[in-house]
Design a protein around this motif. Structure first.
Motif, PDB file in Angstrom:
ATOM      1  N   LYS A  19      30.675  61.212   0.591  1.00 24.27           N
ATOM      2  CA  LYS A  19      30.849  60.517   1.746  1.00 24.27           C
ATOM      3  C   LYS A  19      30.417  58.998   1.447  1.00 24.27           C
ATOM      4  N   LYS A  21      29.284  55.342   2.724  1.00 26.02           N
ATOM      5  CA  LYS A  21      28.359  54.734   3.592  1.00 26.02           C
ATOM      6  C   LYS A  21      29.052  53.744   4.477  1.00 26.02           C
ATOM      7  N   PRO A  22      28.696  53.809   5.831  1.00 29.34           N
ATOM      8  CA  PRO A  22      29.402  52.775   6.759  1.00 29.34           C
ATOM      9  C   PRO A  22      29.496  51.389   6.320  1.00 29.34           C
ATOM     10  N   GLU A  23      28.541  50.860   5.741  1.00 29.39           N
ATOM     11  CA  GLU A  23      28.600  49.585   5.302  1.00 29.39           C
ATOM     12  C   GLU A  23      29.460  49.330   4.137  1.00 29.39           C
ATOM     13  N   ASP A  24      30.023  50.397   3.426  1.00 30.75           N
ATOM     14  CA  ASP A  24      30.866  50.146   2.302  1.00 30.75           C
ATOM     15  C   ASP A  24      32.274  50.642   2.816  1.00 30.75           C
ATOM     16  N   ALA A  26      32.890  53.403   5.245  1.00 28.33           N
ATOM     17  CA  ALA A  26      33.021  54.653   5.680  1.00 28.33           C
ATOM     18  C   ALA A  26      34.124  55.546   5.126  1.00 28.33           C
ATOM     19  N   GLY A  27      34.260  56.854   5.411  1.00 24.99           N
ATOM     20  CA  GLY A  27      35.166  57.583   5.011  1.00 24.99           C
ATOM     21  C   GLY A  27      34.784  58.788   3.730  1.00 24.99           C
ATOM     22  N   TRP A  28      35.765  58.967   3.096  1.00 23.57           N
ATOM     23  CA  TRP A  28      35.350  59.790   2.049  1.00 23.57           C
ATOM     24  C   TRP A  28      35.970  59.412   0.744  1.00 23.57           C
ATOM     25  N   GLU A  43      39.850  59.715   5.578  1.00 25.83           N
ATOM     26  CA  GLU A  43      39.103  60.012   6.560  1.00 25.83           C
ATOM     27  C   GLU A  43      38.183  61.222   6.446  1.00 25.83           C
TER      28      GLU A  43
END
Length: 119
Positions: A19, A21-24, A26-28, A43
């Motif tokens: 997964k 991170k949101p700051e990077d 997001a998504g997979w 996603e």
């Protein structure tokens, strides 16, 4: 056995799915452990996995066309998923310890185990 595209697509290569991170962003993110640069994203974990498999298919196609060798999975280094139990308090302490190190629990436990048994 003929080592064609189907042959390589059906080997048991290890694919890592993480997964993001949101700051990077997001998504997979998914990648083939044995092939640097063969990766995909999406996603969902499934989308990332499918994207990485499509990239691997393209990679193998190019390698076969250029008659270059393609490494096969190394069974000795293959990861094995296990289920362990430990006190929740200890899991929390591990998570707090590894967060600034950007390690997964698995990577941390592997490092500790290898240090203790000298592997």
């Amino acid at each position: 056995m003929k080592k064609n595209l189907d042959y390589y697509m059906n080997l048991d290569y290890e694919i890592i799915v993480k997964k993001v991170k949101p700051e990077d962003g997001a998504g997979w993110f998914a990648y083939y452990k044995d092939f640097k640069g063969v990766m995909g994203d999406g996603e969902s974990a499934d989308e990332a996995l499918q994207s990485a498999q499509e990239a691997f298919k393209a990679f193998v196609t190019v390698m076969l066309e250029s008659k270059e060798s393609i490494a096969e999975p190394n069974e000795a280094d293959k990861s094995l998923r296990i289920n362990i139990s430990m006190p929740e308090r200890l899991v929390k302490k591990i998570d707090d310890f590894i967060a600034p190190l950007h390690l997964t629990r698995s990577a941390f436990l592997q490092k500790v185990a290898m240090k203790e048994i000298g592997a």
